[in-house]
Design an enzyme around this catalytic site. Structure first.
Site, PDB file in Angstrom:
ATOM      1  CG  PHE A 163      53.231  -5.955 -18.858  1.00  0.00           C
ATOM      2  CD1 PHE A 163      52.347  -6.947 -19.243  1.00  0.00           C
ATOM      3  CD2 PHE A 163      54.501  -5.937 -19.419  1.00  0.00           C
ATOM      4  CE1 PHE A 163      52.720  -7.913 -20.154  1.00  0.00           C
ATOM      5  CE2 PHE A 163      54.886  -6.909 -20.331  1.00  0.00           C
ATOM      6  CZ  PHE A 163      53.994  -7.900 -20.702  1.00  0.00           C
ATOM      7  CE  LYS A 167      71.533  -9.300  -9.794  1.00  0.00           C
ATOM      8  NZ  LYS A 167      72.821  -8.764  -9.351  1.00  0.00           N
ATOM      9  CB  THR A 187      68.116  -8.769 -17.890  1.00  0.00           C
ATOM     10  OG1 THR A 187      68.239  -7.440 -17.356  1.00  0.00           O
ATOM     11  CG2 THR A 187      66.671  -9.240 -17.789  1.00  0.00           C
ATOM     12  CB  ILE A 233      71.042 -17.350 -18.099  1.00  0.00           C
ATOM     13  CG1 ILE A 233      71.870 -16.439 -19.023  1.00  0.00           C
ATOM     14  CG2 ILE A 233      71.449 -18.807 -18.293  1.00  0.00           C
ATOM     15  CD1 ILE A 233      73.358 -16.435 -18.734  1.00  0.00           C
ATOM     16  N   GLY A 248      73.751  -2.780 -15.952  1.00  0.00           N
ATOM     17  CA  GLY A 248      72.590  -2.142 -16.577  1.00  0.00           C
ATOM     18  C   GLY A 248      72.241  -0.886 -15.826  1.00  0.00           C
ATOM     19  CD  GLU A 285      67.857  -5.211 -20.134  1.00  0.00           C
ATOM     20  OE1 GLU A 285      67.444  -5.860 -19.152  1.00  0.00           O
ATOM     21  OE2 GLU A 285      67.663  -3.993 -20.276  1.00  0.00           O
TER      22      GLU A 285
HETATM   23  P1  ADP Z   1      71.707  -4.780 -14.230  1.00  0.00           P
HETATM   24  O1  ADP Z   1      70.769  -3.629 -14.251  1.00  0.00           O
HETATM   25  O2  ADP Z   1      73.098  -4.406 -13.806  1.00  0.00           O
HETATM   26  O3  ADP Z   1      71.705  -5.534 -15.542  1.00  0.00           O
HETATM   27  P2  ADP Z   1      70.103  -6.958 -13.130  1.00  0.00           P
HETATM   28  O4  ADP Z   1      69.193  -6.841 -11.944  1.00  0.00           O
HETATM   29  O5  ADP Z   1      69.439  -7.045 -14.488  1.00  0.00           O
HETATM   30  O6  ADP Z   1      71.147  -5.776 -13.085  1.00  0.00           O
HETATM   31  O7  ADP Z   1      71.028  -8.227 -12.882  1.00  0.00           O
HETATM   32  C1  ADP Z   1      71.895  -8.660 -13.901  1.00  0.00           C
HETATM   33  C2  ADP Z   1      73.120  -9.385 -13.388  1.00  0.00           C
HETATM   34  O8  ADP Z   1      72.770 -10.499 -12.569  1.00  0.00           O
HETATM   35  C3  ADP Z   1      73.917  -9.981 -14.536  1.00  0.00           C
HETATM   36  O9  ADP Z   1      74.820  -9.049 -15.103  1.00  0.00           O
HETATM   37  C4  ADP Z   1      74.638 -11.155 -13.878  1.00  0.00           C
HETATM   38  O10 ADP Z   1      75.899 -10.742 -13.381  1.00  0.00           O
HETATM   39  C5  ADP Z   1      73.716 -11.530 -12.724  1.00  0.00           C
HETATM   40  N1  ADP Z   1      72.945 -12.766 -12.931  1.00  0.00           N
HETATM   41  C6  ADP Z   1      72.819 -13.749 -11.992  1.00  0.00           C
HETATM   42  N2  ADP Z   1      72.041 -14.758 -12.417  1.00  0.00           N
HETATM   43  C7  ADP Z   1      71.644 -14.430 -13.683  1.00  0.00           C
HETATM   44  C8  ADP Z   1      70.813 -15.100 -14.662  1.00  0.00           C
HETATM   45  N3  ADP Z   1      70.238 -16.298 -14.416  1.00  0.00           N
HETATM   46  N4  ADP Z   1      70.622 -14.484 -15.861  1.00  0.00           N
HETATM   47  C9  ADP Z   1      71.193 -13.269 -16.107  1.00  0.00           C
HETATM   48  N5  ADP Z   1      71.980 -12.592 -15.226  1.00  0.00           N
HETATM   49  C10 ADP Z   1      72.217 -13.161 -14.016  1.00  0.00           C
HETATM   50 MG    MG Z   2      69.892  -6.149 -16.508  1.00  0.00          MG
END
Ligand code: ADP
Ligand code: MG
Length: 147
Positions: free
Chosen positions: A108, A20, A26, A81, A14, A78
């Site tokens: 928000f 995270k 997401t 899980i 993303g 996005e």
């Molecule tokens: P990005 O901006 O790259 O999407 P995020 O901070 O949204 O970064 O983190 C997303 C990544 O975290 C996912 O692509 C996946 O590899 C990892 N991940 C680990 N646990 C989960 C979870 N419970 N739900 C979704 N993604 C997860």
């Molecule tokens: Mg993401």
């Protein structure tokens, strides 16, 4: 109207909104997958089931929104899980079924307000997905990919 909606695609990086860091990573779908979505599907927060590769099926909350990276002309999809994974799964195939709508996108006032809204979304998803009619979709053949 489009629900339940079944969809499968690769998890891409993303734009590092720092989800995270908030404890709510997401998994983002690629542009092609997003473009295959019905164009009139409402933006907002949804719930459903998700599975990574041929792993277990878990509850999820999903956001369909406007992608700031593309100056908000493209959508982003996005999936958060509701499960703790040992490792990231970029590049893997994520399969989801979107079952129901929770709420529209909102802005928000504070990070705390955002986080608590997401916690409410997760709770609502948890509750709704325990209903027998929704549990049924967890066992759908869609999630049993051929080897
Ligand atoms: P990005 O901006 O790259 O999407 P995020 O901070 O949204 O970064 O983190 C997303 C990544 O975290 C996912 O692509 C996946 O590899 C990892 N991940 C680990 N646990 C989960 C979870 N419970 N739900 C979704 N993604 C997860
Ligand atoms: Mg993401």
């Amino acid at each position: 109207r489009h629900l339940p909606y079944f969809c499968r695609g690769e998890v891409v990086r993303g734009f590092g909104r720092g989800s995270k860091e908030l404890g709510i990573p997401t998994a983002n779908f690629s542009e092609q997958v997003v473009e295959s979505f019905p164009s009139d599907i409402s933006t907002g927060i949804y719930y459903g089931w998700a599975c990574v590769g041929n792993g277990d099926v878990h509850k999820m909350v999903l956001s369909i929104g406007w992608n700031p990276y593309y100056k908000n002309v493209k959508k982003s999809v996005e999936t958060h899980i509701i499960h703790t994974f040992k490792e990231d799964f970029y590049g893997e195939i994520l399969s989801i079924v979107i079952i129901g709508y929770i709420r529209p996108e909102k802005n928000f006032d504070s990070l705390d307000a955002l986080i608590s809204a997401i916690q409410d979304d997760v709770e609502e998803a948890n509750r709704k997905l325990d209903l027998p009619e929704h549990l049924k979709l967890k066992e759908d053949n869609f999630f049993h990919m051929p080897e």
